[in-house]
Design a protein around this motif. Structure first.
Motif, PDB file in Angstrom:
ATOM      1  N   TRP A  66      -2.110   6.282   5.284  1.00  0.00           N
ATOM      2  CA  TRP A  66      -2.511   7.429   6.128  1.00  0.00           C
ATOM      3  C   TRP A  66      -3.994   7.779   5.978  1.00  0.00           C
ATOM      4  CZ3 TRP A  66       0.984   6.215   8.939  1.00  0.00           C
ATOM      5  CH2 TRP A  66       2.361   6.402   8.754  1.00  0.00           C
ATOM      6  N   ALA A  67      -4.662   7.099   5.040  1.00  0.00           N
ATOM      7  CA  ALA A  67      -6.131   7.309   4.966  1.00  0.00           C
ATOM      8  C   ALA A  67      -6.800   6.468   6.050  1.00  0.00           C
ATOM      9  CB  ALA A  67      -6.630   6.900   3.582  1.00  0.00           C
ATOM     10  N   LYS A  68      -6.100   5.408   6.485  1.00  0.00           N
ATOM     11  CA  LYS A  68      -6.696   4.514   7.492  1.00  0.00           C
ATOM     12  C   LYS A  68      -6.098   4.717   8.884  1.00  0.00           C
ATOM     13  CE  LYS A  68      -7.475   0.967   3.950  1.00  0.00           C
ATOM     14  NZ  LYS A  68      -6.674  -0.046   3.214  1.00  0.00           N
ATOM     15  N   HIS A  69      -4.887   5.287   8.940  1.00  0.00           N
ATOM     16  CA  HIS A  69      -4.230   5.457  10.243  1.00  0.00           C
ATOM     17  C   HIS A  69      -3.756   6.905  10.362  1.00  0.00           C
ATOM     18  CE1 HIS A  69      -3.715   1.167   9.248  1.00  0.00           C
ATOM     19  NE2 HIS A  69      -3.813   0.972  10.543  1.00  0.00           N
TER      20      HIS A  69
ATOM     21  N   ALA B  24       0.844  -1.218   0.000  1.00  0.00           N
ATOM     22  CA  ALA B  24       0.000   0.000   0.000  1.00  0.00           C
ATOM     23  C   ALA B  24       0.867   1.250   0.000  1.00  0.00           C
ATOM     24  CB  ALA B  24      -0.882   0.003   1.250  1.00  0.00           C
TER      25      ALA B  24
ATOM     26  N   ARG C 176      -0.773   7.988   0.500  1.00  0.00           N
ATOM     27  CA  ARG C 176      -1.675   9.146   0.412  1.00  0.00           C
ATOM     28  C   ARG C 176      -2.733   9.018  -0.673  1.00  0.00           C
ATOM     29  NH1 ARG C 176       3.318  10.352   1.776  1.00  0.00           N
ATOM     30  NH2 ARG C 176       3.590  11.299   3.810  1.00  0.00           N
ATOM     31  N   ASP C 177      -2.907   7.821  -1.217  1.00  0.00           N
ATOM     32  CA  ASP C 177      -4.051   7.743  -2.151  1.00  0.00           C
ATOM     33  C   ASP C 177      -5.287   7.297  -1.364  1.00  0.00           C
ATOM     34  OD1 ASP C 177      -2.750   4.688  -3.640  1.00  0.00           O
ATOM     35  OD2 ASP C 177      -3.891   5.024  -1.810  1.00  0.00           O
ATOM     36  N   ARG C 178      -6.377   7.111  -2.027  1.00  0.00           N
ATOM     37  CA  ARG C 178      -7.686   6.943  -1.363  1.00  0.00           C
ATOM     38  C   ARG C 178      -7.642   5.878  -0.277  1.00  0.00           C
ATOM     39  NH1 ARG C 178      -8.626   7.699  -6.079  1.00  0.00           N
ATOM     40  NH2 ARG C 178      -8.680   5.552  -6.727  1.00  0.00           N
ATOM     41  N   ASN C 179      -7.060   4.688  -0.610  1.00  0.00           N
ATOM     42  CA  ASN C 179      -7.045   3.667   0.453  1.00  0.00           C
ATOM     43  C   ASN C 179      -5.623   3.479   0.980  1.00  0.00           C
ATOM     44  OD1 ASN C 179      -6.035   2.607  -1.814  1.00  0.00           O
ATOM     45  ND2 ASN C 179      -7.362   0.813  -1.905  1.00  0.00           N
ATOM     46  N   GLY C 180      -4.893   4.595   1.008  1.00  0.00           N
ATOM     47  CA  GLY C 180      -3.495   4.562   1.477  1.00  0.00           C
ATOM     48  C   GLY C 180      -3.398   4.384   2.990  1.00  0.00           C
TER      49      GLY C 180
END
Ligand code: BV8
Length: 229
Positions: A31-34, A22, A25-29
């Motif tokens: 840092w999008a989850k954490h 992964a 910084r993309d949609r399901n990156g």
């Protein structure tokens, strides 16, 4: 265009995406989850060490299921065939460059497969899960073993080596990085000041494409072999 005599390459998460790692910084990156403040800062680690250790344990375990791709392999061919000075600087903490055969490689943000002892500073190869009871094999301290990862606010590794190479570069290539994180995002300007040809290879133009003389868009497994071979 004269043949280069000194090449510096900077890679980011985008070179590993097609291997199944992964990006950030993309949609399901990542840092999008954490929240990076909780997981990639010394403060986040101090506040909740077990949570941070588990975050990196999960990413370290996932390395068993991924393999280098055609982009990693093209950089190995370039390193082996190029007679001049060559340095591959990666922001990535996965082991795909070395697994592909890269040797003139520098992990400026550390590595998942390495542990750092917060008590004595000893670095050791580390493949197992880390816990708050892990013990340093050098100073025997328990509970100070942390991921050998450069978190936000910490100094990236071997910056002198990198800046010296950038000052001599006549070709600088950035592959699969969004140019959001410093000081790596500044390397193109250092290379430009040294008179280097600067090329961005990325799936798409980024927020720092304008800093480069050339931009080539496409998936790394296609555009990197096409550029280096
Ligand atoms: C420091 C480890 C100083 C964790 C990471 C100005 C100057 C200096 C510093 C700062 C500054 N402003 C702010 C700072 C502080 C901070 C910073 O830069 N903040 C940002 C967010 C504004 N920097 C720091 O804290 C650094 N330290 O400056 O220390 C100092 C001075 C004195 C004394 C002490 C300290 C430390 C930064 C390192 C943080 N650690 N990672 C981990 O991995 O878990 S950062 C993290 O971001 C990763 O390392 C990652 O590699 C890195 C960069 O991200 P990218 O690799 O670019 O990934 P991203 O998802 O963003 O982009 C992927 C790209 O791939 C995209 O462009 C996409 O289009 C492309 N792509 C996708 N698929 C493909 C593709 N391309 C090709 N093919 C495909 N198939």
């Amino acid at each position: 265009m004269p043949r280069p005599t000194s090449i510096v390459i900077l890679t980011g998460a985008g070179i590993s995406v097609e291997s199944g790692v992964a990006s950030f910084r993309d949609r399901n990156g990542i840092w999008a989850k954490h929240d990076w403040r909780d997981y990639a800062t010394p403060e986040g680690y101090a506040h909740h060490p077990a949570r941070v250790l588990n975050f990196y344990n999960k990413r370290r375990r996932a390395l068993a299921d991924v393999r280098p791709n055609a982009a990693h392999e093209a950089l190995v061919r370039l390193e082996k065939s190029f007679e001049g000075e060559f340095l591959l600087v990666t922001q990535n903490v996965d082991n795909l460059h070395e697994a592909a055969g890269s040797r003139k490689l520098l992990h400026m943000h550390g590595e998942l497969n390495s542990a750092l002892c917060g008590a004595c500073g000893m670095r050791t190869v580390w493949h197992a899960d880390m816990t708050i009871n892990s013990q340093c094999s050098s100073c025997q301290t328990v509970g100070r073993i942390r991921p050998d990862i450069v978190w936000f606010g910490e100094m990236p590794y071997q910056m002198d080596t990198i800046y010296r190479a950038l000052a001599r570069a006549d070709l600088f290539i950035a592959i699969g990085t969004s140019g959001n994180v410093y000081p790596a995002a500044d390397f193109v300007n250092e290379a430009q000041m040294a008179g280097a040809r600067t090329v961005e290879l990325n799936l798409e133009p980024t927020g720092y494409t304008s800093a480069f003389a050339e931009q080539i868009a496409g998936p790394a497994t296609e555009i990197v072999p096409a550029f280096v071979d």
